[in-house]
Design an enzyme around this catalytic site. Structure first.
Site, mmCIF file in Angstrom:
data_model
loop_
_atom_site.group_PDB
_atom_site.id
_atom_site.type_symbol
_atom_site.label_atom_id
_atom_site.label_comp_id
_atom_site.label_asym_id
_atom_site.label_seq_id
_atom_site.Cartn_x
_atom_site.Cartn_y
_atom_site.Cartn_z
ATOM 1 N N ILE A 117 -4.587 3.279 8.242
ATOM 2 C CA ILE A 117 -4.984 2.252 7.276
ATOM 3 C C ILE A 117 -4.743 0.862 7.870
ATOM 4 O O ILE A 117 -5.441 -0.094 7.549
ATOM 5 C CB ILE A 117 -4.185 2.439 5.962
ATOM 6 C CG1 ILE A 117 -4.606 3.747 5.265
ATOM 7 C CG2 ILE A 117 -4.347 1.235 5.040
ATOM 8 C CD1 ILE A 117 -3.752 4.129 4.068
ATOM 9 N N THR A 118 -3.753 0.758 8.750
ATOM 10 C CA THR A 118 -3.371 -0.533 9.332
ATOM 11 C C THR A 118 -4.566 -1.237 9.968
ATOM 12 O O THR A 118 -5.244 -0.678 10.838
ATOM 13 C CB THR A 118 -2.281 -0.318 10.411
ATOM 14 O OG1 THR A 118 -1.234 0.466 9.854
ATOM 15 C CG2 THR A 118 -1.742 -1.651 10.910
ATOM 16 N N ARG A 148 -4.744 -14.934 14.226
ATOM 17 C CA ARG A 148 -5.298 -13.598 14.118
ATOM 18 C C ARG A 148 -4.847 -12.726 15.288
ATOM 19 O O ARG A 148 -4.633 -11.527 15.137
ATOM 20 C CB ARG A 148 -6.828 -13.678 14.113
ATOM 21 C CG ARG A 148 -7.416 -13.388 12.791
ATOM 22 C CD ARG A 148 -8.911 -13.633 12.780
ATOM 23 N NE ARG A 148 -9.279 -14.354 11.569
ATOM 24 C CZ ARG A 148 -9.291 -13.819 10.360
ATOM 25 N NH1 ARG A 148 -8.967 -12.572 10.179
ATOM 26 N NH2 ARG A 148 -9.615 -14.534 9.310
ATOM 27 N N ARG A 156 -15.409 1.443 -3.397
ATOM 28 C CA ARG A 156 -15.948 0.184 -3.925
ATOM 29 C C ARG A 156 -17.450 0.284 -4.163
ATOM 30 O O ARG A 156 -17.954 -0.156 -5.197
ATOM 31 C CB ARG A 156 -15.657 -0.958 -2.932
ATOM 32 C CG ARG A 156 -14.218 -1.414 -2.962
ATOM 33 C CD ARG A 156 -13.910 -2.302 -1.770
ATOM 34 N NE ARG A 156 -12.619 -2.967 -1.922
ATOM 35 C CZ ARG A 156 -11.923 -3.466 -0.907
ATOM 36 N NH1 ARG A 156 -12.389 -3.372 0.334
ATOM 37 N NH2 ARG A 156 -10.765 -4.056 -1.130
ATOM 38 N N ARG A 172 -0.803 -11.509 7.293
ATOM 39 C CA ARG A 172 -0.804 -12.761 8.054
ATOM 40 C C ARG A 172 0.105 -13.791 7.372
ATOM 41 O O ARG A 172 -0.007 -14.021 6.185
ATOM 42 C CB ARG A 172 -2.234 -13.286 8.137
ATOM 43 C CG ARG A 172 -2.397 -14.273 9.240
ATOM 44 C CD ARG A 172 -3.801 -14.166 9.802
ATOM 45 N NE ARG A 172 -4.271 -15.481 10.142
ATOM 46 C CZ ARG A 172 -5.496 -15.920 9.919
ATOM 47 N NH1 ARG A 172 -6.368 -15.144 9.332
ATOM 48 N NH2 ARG A 172 -5.837 -17.120 10.290
ATOM 49 N N HIS A 213 -14.888 -0.937 9.477
ATOM 50 C CA HIS A 213 -14.117 -1.235 8.269
ATOM 51 C C HIS A 213 -13.838 -2.723 8.091
ATOM 52 O O HIS A 213 -12.831 -3.103 7.508
ATOM 53 C CB HIS A 213 -12.813 -0.413 8.280
ATOM 54 C CG HIS A 213 -11.974 -0.579 7.063
ATOM 55 N ND1 HIS A 213 -12.433 -0.284 5.791
ATOM 56 C CD2 HIS A 213 -10.708 -1.016 6.896
ATOM 57 C CE1 HIS A 213 -11.477 -0.538 4.914
ATOM 58 N NE2 HIS A 213 -10.417 -0.978 5.557
ATOM 59 N N ASP A 218 -14.114 1.548 1.161
ATOM 60 C CA ASP A 218 -15.485 1.022 1.165
ATOM 61 C C ASP A 218 -16.403 1.919 0.329
ATOM 62 O O ASP A 218 -17.263 1.442 -0.412
ATOM 63 C CB ASP A 218 -15.997 0.909 2.606
ATOM 64 C CG ASP A 218 -15.071 0.055 3.457
ATOM 65 O OD1 ASP A 218 -14.685 -1.026 2.992
ATOM 66 O OD2 ASP A 218 -14.713 0.479 4.573
ATOM 67 N N ILE A 250 0.842 -1.195 0.000
ATOM 68 C CA ILE A 250 0.000 0.000 0.000
ATOM 69 C C ILE A 250 0.879 1.248 0.000
ATOM 70 O O ILE A 250 0.632 2.192 -0.756
ATOM 71 C CB ILE A 250 -0.924 0.025 1.244
ATOM 72 C CG1 ILE A 250 -1.917 -1.131 1.203
ATOM 73 C CG2 ILE A 250 -1.660 1.367 1.346
ATOM 74 C CD1 ILE A 250 -2.673 -1.362 2.512
#
Ligand code: APR
Length: 317
Positions: free
Chosen positions: A120-121, A90, A156, A84, A180, A153, A15
């Site tokens: 953004i993280t 998680r 999109r 990940r 989010h 979001d 990103i």
């Protein structure tokens, strides 16, 4: 003022690099500081510095160069994080990203306490409360200056509605509220402008779910190669551009963002906000929801509250 210092923290990533590229093209950005722990960081800065746009680019590698990167920033955008990896739970991922955001927020408190912070993280629902708590502990917290980037979001939703309506997606506006991730993402399709050309409730439900799960579409298509980076960079650059337009004194700059909020029982909530000279000038309401959207909100709030608590608990440890 129309000369701003913008920092990208996590600038060498999937990103971060395209985000830096887009910000280098913004004429309001006169200083662009790229921070990352990756060895390639000074090279990314050198590369971008050859573009003939006003922003002076600097590269800052590793924690010992974090302060210099952040110093006197007007806006700090944070896409730093880890994806990940095999064997990672998680929770492992959460703890790593949470620590990264905490450390960067601490540096912001020390080196640019008045900066607007755009996070953004992931998980954004939790990382925004973490940064807020860190700034609060340092005595420099202003809720109007900490935003979670939910612009993707909105982007999109506009794209998908544009496809359905058969119109240019740049002419479409759909507010997206809540959080989010997954069911916390609430597109208000009933307020779509121009109106959505769908009336079948099943199709509206399917479109809603596509917006909520759009990130997974990218993850699957990348087949193990990561999550959305380019569209996220576009969204991050758009929000940053709006923040800068607000800072320079433009009026009526409105974006959806995840902010401290009293609109619902969730203490952080994404909704349209007015951006101005000191960040979020006003949290706008989300208007009237239809019955389906009210159901979505009802489902989202407990999940959102849980995510917020996870973030706050981490920051208090
Ligand atoms: N400080 C600064 N940068 C860091 C740190 C740190 N402590 N830890 C990792 N980074 C950097 C990495 O070196 C890398 O350049 O963050 C960057 C992350 O890039 P990618 O691994 O390519 O991940 P990306 O796809 O960009 O996603 C980053 O955004 O959407 C979210 O969930 C996603 O949280 C993740 C983040």
């Amino acid at each position: 003022q129309r000369n701003f210092k913008v920092v990208v923290a996590g600038a060498a990533g999937g990103i971060g690099q395209p985000l830096a590229l887009l910000l280098k093209q913004n004429p309001l950005v006169t200083r662009l500081a790229l921070y990352d722990i990756a060895p390639v960081t000074p090279g990314v800065a050198a590369d971008l510095s050859h573009m003939n746009t006003p922003a002076k680019v600097s590269g800052h590698k590793g924690p010992e160069e974090l302060s210099a990167a952040i110093k006197d920033a007007d806006v700090v955008v944070i896409p730093a994080g880890v994806p990940r990896k095999p064997g990672m739970t998680r929770d492992d991922l959460f703890n790593t990203n949470a620590s990264i955001v905490r450390d960067i927020a601490l540096s912001i408190a020390q080196n640019a306490p008045k900066a607007i912070v755009a996070i953004i993280t992931n998980p954004v629902n939790s990382t925004v409360p973490i940064a807020s708590e860190v700034l609060k502990k340092a005595g420099v917290y202003d809720p109007n200056r900490v935003l979670g980037v939910t612009t993707l979001d909105v982007v999109r939703a506009a794209t998908f509605v544009g496809e359905i309506n058969g119109v240019d997606p740049t002419s479409v506006a759909v507010p997206v509220i809540g959080g989010h991730s997954g069911i916390t993402i609430i597109p208000i399709l009933s307020q779509c402008q121009p109106a959505l050309k769908l009336s079948d409730p099943a199709k509206i439900k399917a479109l809603t779910e596509r917006i909520q799960e759009a990130g997974t579409e990218v993850v699957k298509a990348k087949a193990g190669g990561g999550s959305a980076t380019l569209s996220m960079a576009y969204a991050g650059a758009r929000l940053t551009a709006s923040v800068l337009r607000g800072l320079k004194g433009e009026s009526n700059v409105v974006e959806c963002a995840y902010v401290k909020s009293s609109l619902t029982e969730a203490t952080y909530f994404a909704s349209p906000v007015v951006l101005g000279k000191s960040g979020v000038e006003k949290v706008l309401g989300y208007g009237t929801l239809n019955e389906f959207e009210q159901q979505l909100l009802k489902a989202a709030l407990p999940e959102l509250a849980k995510n917020i608590k996870t973030g706050e608990d981490f920051a208090k440890k």
